[in-house]
Design an enzyme around this catalytic site. Structure first.
Site, PDB file in Angstrom:
ATOM      1  N   GLY A 106       0.848  -1.237  -0.030  1.00  0.00           N
ATOM      2  CA  GLY A 106       0.160   0.093   0.061  1.00  0.00           C
ATOM      3  C   GLY A 106       0.797   1.293   0.039  1.00  0.00           C
ATOM      4  O   GLY A 106       2.099   1.180  -0.409  1.00  0.00           O
ATOM      5  N   LYS A 490      -2.469  -5.857 -25.011  1.00  0.00           N
ATOM      6  CA  LYS A 490      -1.932  -7.275 -24.752  1.00  0.00           C
ATOM      7  C   LYS A 490      -0.649  -7.228 -25.442  1.00  0.00           C
ATOM      8  O   LYS A 490       0.615  -7.620 -24.873  1.00  0.00           O
ATOM      9  CB  LYS A 490      -2.703  -8.424 -25.380  1.00  0.00           C
TER      10      LYS A 490
HETATM   11  C1  AGP Z   1      -4.511  -6.202 -18.247  1.00  0.00           C
HETATM   12  O1  AGP Z   1      -3.809  -7.305 -19.061  1.00  0.00           O
HETATM   13  C2  AGP Z   1      -3.706  -5.398 -17.231  1.00  0.00           C
HETATM   14  N1  AGP Z   1      -3.218  -6.428 -16.383  1.00  0.00           N
HETATM   15  C3  AGP Z   1      -4.399  -4.347 -16.595  1.00  0.00           C
HETATM   16  O2  AGP Z   1      -4.548  -3.338 -17.664  1.00  0.00           O
HETATM   17  C4  AGP Z   1      -5.454  -4.524 -15.777  1.00  0.00           C
HETATM   18  O3  AGP Z   1      -6.695  -4.864 -16.431  1.00  0.00           O
HETATM   19  C5  AGP Z   1      -5.821  -3.284 -14.999  1.00  0.00           C
HETATM   20  O4  AGP Z   1      -4.711  -3.004 -14.038  1.00  0.00           O
HETATM   21  C6  AGP Z   1      -7.295  -3.510 -14.053  1.00  0.00           C
HETATM   22  O5  AGP Z   1      -7.182  -4.385 -13.324  1.00  0.00           O
HETATM   23  P1  AGP Z   1      -8.534  -5.267 -12.749  1.00  0.00           P
HETATM   24  O6  AGP Z   1      -9.336  -5.709 -13.703  1.00  0.00           O
HETATM   25  O7  AGP Z   1      -8.050  -6.001 -11.685  1.00  0.00           O
HETATM   26  O8  AGP Z   1      -9.223  -4.108 -11.971  1.00  0.00           O
END
Ligand code: AGP
Length: 611
Positions: A106, A490
């Site tokens: 955090g 991606k």
């Molecule tokens: C996607 O491939 C990434 N790992 C990232 O954009 C992710 O989707 C984003 O951080 C949101 O995460 P969450 O769906 O756990 O909220």
């Protein structure tokens, strides 16, 4: 986005901590460390880089016999927020005198003021981190009761934390506390664990206690006692994890990402299970928790998310408009939370998050609730903060997603959003026939995705044409614009190729200047009323020497296209899912060809629990 694990019990702690850190490494992996209770002392080890480096250092530092000794310890794998990834900045951090060790996930927002106050008292900080200020604050407050000292320190802290704390004077005790960063306690037989994610616990027990914000737990080998920040006792029930230990193994795949791409037929089956009513042409979503009347009164839908989850929301925007005739907008959660959003009580806000812990999405949920909107969570991780704070919503049931790049969560998010749009649409102008036809298509999703997976070798061959390129464009129209953005993300995040997703009509308004001979341009040209427009845009690119790679429906004419990724014929909204899977495989094989780490890309973490 760091990983925390603590162990107290009858087994040697070091192997448990190192194995747990491996499970948590996707959360952040620029440095790692552990602290152990060894008799009346605390001993610690830290290393820069991945967990494997810490494991090696452990072997170099302690003999096998010495490693079997300690039964209590805490450990941490870091994603740096304050201070570079160096050994002094690695966790654990210590109170003055070294008698108390702390690991933290955090951000302590008022750490500068706390640090100044402590330095004025003579503290000499050894790191650049915010965490060290908290460790020293606990030491300042310690008068023989570790939890009381932690409570006193946390009352002075602004910000987010998930922490585990040891004291050499209280052997066999771990203090765990959370506010804004996930923390779960595993309750085993004669042992307990504390971790940022159940995936680190599942090998030991499926019995878990999810801590809530403000909880401070005293954990021993056979007892968990929880209080709030005012030291008032709290009862938290012991739940059961909904997945087995092997769900967090690679299952013979080279990477978690490839495993999770191939899990999508099963994940979609789970996401759709019991939620489709083809006869009535509607969806059954008990988790939406609102009466047909309430649903009928929804005037506007706001879809909140970040990254891939935002892209799923952008598909949802089209689905709610087309199927339910409801104005919908997908908004970046960080933007929403700070813009004093235009949201009111007859709006439906859908928070989309795989982890259920993304700080910006969580804050946006709180802002939307403040404005009186009906807020639903569309989340994968059961018991996560967003799932609990929204109090209602729809779980994805995609299973644990370990790879940092989100794949099965995205396709399940889109599938559930289509279910929601179908449900709302049938309460409005969507006919039973159209609804039934869509329900049939949705039920085919595992098969549609399976057909794309069966073409993996073809897609890998196309990836070969990409692998030496440094720039790429992804173009789409309608809901496929979101898939273009997702496909570009991606590729960027796992292969480090710079890729941009655009509306297909947008390229000629400037970005086309970037095209040079051979630049890969991926177009989403599936069968739809606007397919020929997309192919026209592709031709504009090809006329400038680009290498056009088209996602096209089986059987469609691919004349003039350099390479084709085929998807089965299906409704254009539903086609977003098989199309996304084709682009996931494309990105994966480009990254693999470029020798990238894939599951843990540089600079990234799986769950962004800080702003
Ligand atoms: C996607 O491939 C990434 N790992 C990232 O954009 C992710 O989707 C984003 O951080 C949101 O995460 P969450 O769906 O756990 O909220």
């Amino acid at each position: 986005m760091c990983g925390i694990i603590g162990y107290v019990g009858g087994a040697p702690a070091i192997p448990v901590l190192l194995a747990g850190l491996k499970r948590l490494e996707y959360r952040g992996y620029d440095s790692a460390g552990l602290a152990l209770q060894a008799g009346d002392r605390l001993v610690a080890l830290k290393s820069v880089g991945k967990v494997a480096g810490l494991a090696e250092k452990t072997r170099q530092t302690w003999t096998p016999e010495e490693q079997q000794g300690p039964r209590v310890g805490i450990a941490h794998t870091r994603w740096a927020t304050h201070g570079a990834p160096t050994e002094p900045n690695a966790h654990p951090h210590f109170a003055a005198g070294g008698g108390i060790a702390l690991v933290h996930n955090g951000i302590i927002e008022n750490y500068r003021a706390l640090r100044a106050r402590l330095e004025a008292k003579g503290h000499v900080f050894v790191s650049e981190t915010d965490t060290e200020a908290l460790a020293r604050l606990i030491g300042e407050a310690y008068q023989g009761d570790l939890r009381a000292a932690v409570l006193a320190a946390l009352r002075q802290v602004d910000g987010a934390y998930g922490i585990a704390v040891l004291s050499r004077d209280e052997p066999g005790v771990i203090i765990a506390a959370r506010k804004g960063s996930p923390l779960v306690i595993g309750v085993g037989e004669g042992e307990c664990l504390v971790a940022s994610d159940p995936a680190a616990i599942i090998a030991h027990t499926r019995r878990v206690i999810y801590l809530d914000d403000g909880d401070v737990a005293r954990v021993t080998a056979d007892h968990v006692d929880i209080v709030d920040l005012d030291a008032a006792r709290i009862d938290r029930s012991v739940g059961e994890l909904g997945f087995a230990a092997d769900a967090v193994e690679k299952g013979g795949y080279e990477h978690f990402m490839l495993k999770e791409i191939h899990e999508q037929p099963e994940a979609l089956r789970n996401a759709l299970r019991g939620r489709l009513d083809p006869r009535q042409g509607t969806a059954i979503l008990a988790g939406m928790g609102t009466s047909p009347r309430d649903l009928a009164e929804i005037r506007r839908i706001v879809l909140l998310g970040c990254g891939t989850s935002l892209h799923a929301g952008q598909v949802g925007e089209h689905a709610f408009g087309e199927l339910a005739g409801i104005s919908a907008s997908a908004q970046q959660a960080a933007e929403f939370r700070y813009r004093n959003p235009l949201v009111d009580p007859d709006d439906l806000v859908v928070a989309i998050s795989q982890s259920g812990e993304t700080a910006d999405t969580l804050a946006a949920v709180r802002e939307a609730r403040e404005k009186g909107a009906l807020v639903l969570g569309l989340v994968n991780v059961v018991g996560s903060t967003i799932a609990r704070e929204t109090g209602r919503g729809v779980y994805l049931h995609a299973g644990p997603e370990i790879s940092v790049a989100s794949t099965k969560a995205f396709t399940c998010q889109v599938a559930v959003l289509l279910l929601m749009a179908l449900r709302l649409g049938r309460g409005r102008r969507l006919s039973r026939e159209r609804g039934a036809a869509l329900a049939v298509e949705l039920a085919r999703l595992p098969e549609l995705v399976g057909a794309v997976l069966a073409r993996e070798a073809e897609i890998a061959a196309v990836a070969e044409r990409f692998a030496d390129q440094e720039h790429a464009f992804y173009l789409g129209r309608g809901p496929m614009q979101a898939v273009a953005l997702e496909g570009a993300l991606k590729l960027k995040e796992i292969s480090y190729v710079h890729a941009e997703g655009y509306h297909a009509a947008e390229l000629k308004h400037g970005p086309i200047a970037l095209l040079t001979p051979g630049t890969p341009v991926v177009v989403l040209a599936n069968r739809s009323p606007i397919r020929d427009k997309v192919l026209g845009n592709a031709e504009e690119c090809r006329a400038r020497g680009a290498c056009v790679i088209a996602v096209m429906t089986e059987g469609d004419d691919a004349a003039g296209i350099d390479a084709v990724l085929r998807i089965p014929d299906c409704d254009p909204l539903v086609a977003t899912i098989p199309a996304a899977v084709a682009l996931q495989l494309l990105a994966y094989h480009v990254a693999r060809r470029r020798g990238c780490p894939i599951d843990q890309p540089r600079n990234l973490a799986k769950s962004v629990t800080v702003e």
